[in-house]
Scaffold this active site. Structure first.
Site, PDB file in Angstrom:
ATOM      1  N   SER A  93      15.530  30.783  26.955  1.00  0.00           N
ATOM      2  CA  SER A  93      16.167  30.556  28.251  1.00  0.00           C
ATOM      3  C   SER A  93      17.021  29.308  28.173  1.00  0.00           C
ATOM      4  CB  SER A  93      15.067  30.371  29.303  1.00  0.00           C
ATOM      5  OG  SER A  93      15.583  29.712  30.430  1.00  0.00           O
ATOM      6  N   GLU A 109       4.987  41.311  38.587  1.00  0.00           N
ATOM      7  CA  GLU A 109       4.603  40.119  39.355  1.00  0.00           C
ATOM      8  C   GLU A 109       3.092  40.150  39.647  1.00  0.00           C
ATOM      9  OE1 GLU A 109       7.392  38.145  40.856  1.00  0.00           O
ATOM     10  OE2 GLU A 109       5.946  36.658  41.539  1.00  0.00           O
ATOM     11  N   SER A 163      12.030  34.612  40.628  1.00  0.00           N
ATOM     12  CA  SER A 163      11.213  35.455  39.751  1.00  0.00           C
ATOM     13  C   SER A 163      11.606  36.924  39.865  1.00  0.00           C
ATOM     14  CB  SER A 163       9.725  35.238  39.991  1.00  0.00           C
ATOM     15  OG  SER A 163       9.393  35.492  41.323  1.00  0.00           O
ATOM     16  N   ASP A 177      11.305  41.389  47.661  1.00  0.00           N
ATOM     17  CA  ASP A 177      12.183  40.588  46.801  1.00  0.00           C
ATOM     18  C   ASP A 177      12.813  41.443  45.712  1.00  0.00           C
ATOM     19  OD1 ASP A 177      11.041  38.701  48.375  1.00  0.00           O
ATOM     20  OD2 ASP A 177       9.861  37.755  46.794  1.00  0.00           O
ATOM     21  N   TYR A 183      -0.877  32.659  49.172  1.00  0.00           N
ATOM     22  CA  TYR A 183      -0.207  33.924  49.457  1.00  0.00           C
ATOM     23  C   TYR A 183      -1.238  35.066  49.412  1.00  0.00           C
ATOM     24  CZ  TYR A 183       3.139  37.765  49.185  1.00  0.00           C
ATOM     25  OH  TYR A 183       3.847  38.922  49.429  1.00  0.00           O
ATOM     26  N   GLY A 192      11.801  29.675  46.974  1.00  0.00           N
ATOM     27  CA  GLY A 192      11.551  30.797  47.864  1.00  0.00           C
ATOM     28  C   GLY A 192      12.754  31.718  47.969  1.00  0.00           C
ATOM     29  N   GLY A 245      11.440  28.044  42.485  1.00  0.00           N
ATOM     30  CA  GLY A 245      10.439  27.542  43.432  1.00  0.00           C
ATOM     31  C   GLY A 245      10.989  27.281  44.813  1.00  0.00           C
ATOM     32  N   ASP A 255       6.127  42.810  54.527  1.00  0.00           N
ATOM     33  CA  ASP A 255       6.321  43.874  53.524  1.00  0.00           C
ATOM     34  C   ASP A 255       5.005  44.436  53.006  1.00  0.00           C
ATOM     35  OD1 ASP A 255       5.852  41.545  51.968  1.00  0.00           O
ATOM     36  OD2 ASP A 255       7.499  41.929  50.560  1.00  0.00           O
TER      37      ASP A 255
END
Ligand code: GLA
Length: 386
Positions: free
Chosen positions: A67, A160, A128, A172, A222, A124, A122, A36
Site C-alpha cells: 500500500s 468485513e 474499508s 457502505d 458497534y 466514518g 477512521g 441497515d
C-alpha cells in the site's frame, strides 16, 4: 495522485509489464443511520474519493500486497488467503479473496497488488468498504469470474464480518459498489431494492466535517448496538411476530414498546424505527425539492443518535452544535457508525467559507483537535480505470 503516478509507483515496486487499475469510492450517508442491519432504509452517496488498486497477474503462485498508505506488506500463498493476517490492513483485501475461494473460485495464477486510498481512514467515510469493493471488482475482472456487482457487494460485507469482526450492515459496500455520480442511493436493506435519486441541491453544498477523532468501529460498541437491536426484536416478538425492527411503523412500535423492559434497549429500538421513518420522509422531501424539511430531518436524526442510540460523543456533538449556529446551514448530523468520525451538513453556497472558518475555530477551541472539511462531490461506484 493521478493514474500515471500510480502506474509508475506500481512499476517501481513490482517491475515493468502490463497493469490494470480499479477504483471504488468511500461514501457519505445523508440520512438513515444504524438502520441497515435492522432491515431499514438508508440514503448514502458514493464520494469522489476512495481506494485504488493496481493489479497484475504473475507467473508465481503467491499474492503480494502493498500500500502507498501503510508500511505493512505481505506475500501470501492461496492457502493463506483464507484466514486473517493479524490486525493488518491487508485483512480487508485478503478477506475479499477468501470469499472468492469460499465460492469455489480458484485463482489460476498469483498476483501483485498495490493499493492507494485517499479517503481519510477512521473518519466514518467507509475507507474499508472502498478497499473491499475495489479489491472485489478488480479480482472479479482480471480472473474473469463474471460475478454480479451485487455479489461483490455482499462478499465485501462478508469480508468485513469475518476478517475485521465488525457485524456491519450492507450500506457502505452497497454505496461503494452501486453509487452513481450526482445521485444518492435509496436502499431498502431488507430486499436490496434500490433507487438512484438525483441530488439536485440548487445553491447548496454537502459539507463533510471531520472531527479527526477516529471512530473505532472494531471497539465492540458497534457490535453491541447490533446485539441491542436483536434484543429489542426478541422482546417484541414475544407479543407480535417480527424478525427485524425495520418491519415496524412508528405507530406499531409505540403501541408495543413498553413490552421492551430494558430502557436502554427500548431507546435503541426507538431510534431505529423513527430513523427509518425520517429517511423515507427525507427522500420524498428531496424529490419534492423541500431542502428545508430535509435539513430538519437531518437535525432530528442527530438528536436521536445522540440521546437514544448514544453513538455521538463530545466531538461529534460539538461539531453539530457549532454548525447549527451558522446562518445558511440547512441541516447537520453525524454520518456513519459514529463514536467519532465525520458530520455531514447542507450549507448554502455563500455560507460555506464562513462555515469552515467559524466551525473550525470553535471546534478546535472546544476539543483541542484540528478538524478537516471537504465539500463533497458525489461520484460513481466501483469501476475499472485502465
Ligand atoms: C457503519 C456500518 C454500516 C452502518 C453504519 C451506521 O458504517 O459499516 O453498515 O451500519 O455504520 O449507519
Amino acid at each position: 495522485m493521478n493514474t500515471e503516478e500510480l502506474k509508475s509507483r506500481f512499476i517501481e515496486k513490482y517491475g515493468e509489464g502490463p497493469v490494470s487499475g480499479y477504483f471504488a469510492p468511500g461514501r457519505v450517508n445523508l440520512i438513515g443511520e444504524h438502520t441497515d442491519y435492522n432491515g431499514g432504509f438508508v440514503f448514502p452517496c458514493a464520494l469522489s474519493f476512495g481506494n485504488y488498486v493496481l493489479i497484475r497477474k504473475t507467473d508465481r503462485s503467491t499474492f503480494r500486497f502493498a500500500s502507498l498508505n501503510m508500511p505493512f506488506e505481505a506475500e501470501l500463498s492461496a492457502g493463506e488467503l483464507t484466514k486473517p493476517v493479524g490486525k493488518e490492513w491487508v485483512n480487508y483485501p485478503v478477506g475479499v479473496f477468501a470469499q472468492f475461494l469460499k465460492r469455489g473460485l480458484e485463482f489460476s495464477r498469483g498476483a501483485d497488488l498495490l493499493f492507494y486510498g485517499d479517503v481519510p481512514a477512521g473518519a466514518g467515510l467507509s475507507s474499508s468498504a472502498a478497499l473491499e469493493v475495489a479489491t472485489g471488482v478488480a479480482i472479479n475482472d482480471i480472473y474473469g469470474f463474471n460475478l454480479d456487482r451485487l455479489d461483490i457487494v455482499r462478499m465485501s460485507q462478508k469480508a468485513e464480518h469475518e476478517f475485521a469482526g465488525v457485524m456491519c450492515g450492507i450500506m457502505d459496500q452497497f454505496a461503494s459498489g452501486m453509487g452513481k455520480k450526482d445521485h444518492a442511493v435509496y436502499l431498502n436493506c431488507d430486499t436490496l431494492d434500490y433507487e438512484l435519486v438525483p441530488v439536485l441541491l440548487n445553491g447548496v453544498k454537502i459539507v463533510i466535517s471531520n472531527t479527526n477523532s477516529p471512530h473505532k468501529l472494531d471497539s465492540g460498541k458497534y457490535n453491541e448496538r447490533v446485539a441491542e437491536c436483536q434484543a429489542a426484536v426478541k422482546a417484541i416478538s414475544a407479543h407480535k411476530p417480527v424478525t427485524a425492527l425495520g418491519e415496524l411503523t412508528p405507530e406499531e412500535f409505540f403501541s408495543i414498546s413498553d413490552k421492551i423492559e430494558d430502557a436502554v434497549v427500548r431507546a435503541r429500538a426507538r431510534h431505529v424505527v423513527t430513523e427509518i421513518h425520517r429517511t423515507n420522509e427525507a427522500v420524498s422531501c428531496l424529490k419534492a425539492g423541500d431542502l428545508i424539511r430535509f435539513g430538519q430531518l437531518m437535525n432530528a436524526s442527530h438528536t436521536s443518535l445522540k440521546t437514544d442510540y448514544e453513538v455521538t460523543g463530545h466531538e461529534l456533538d460539538t461539531m453539530v452544535d457549532e454548525a447549527m449556529k451558522i446562518p445558511g446551514v440547512i441541516g447537520t448530523r453525524m454520518t456513519g457508525g459514529g463514536f467519532g468520525g465525520c458530520t455531514v451538513s447542507l450549507v448554502r453556497d455563500e455560507a460555506v467559507d464562513h462555515f469552515i472558518t467559524s466551525v473550525g475555530a470553535a471546534y478546535q477551541e472546544k476539543t483541542g483537535l484540528m478538524p478537516a472539511f471537504y465539500v463533497a462531490e458525489i461520484g460513481d461506484g466501483g469501476k475499472k480505470l485502465f
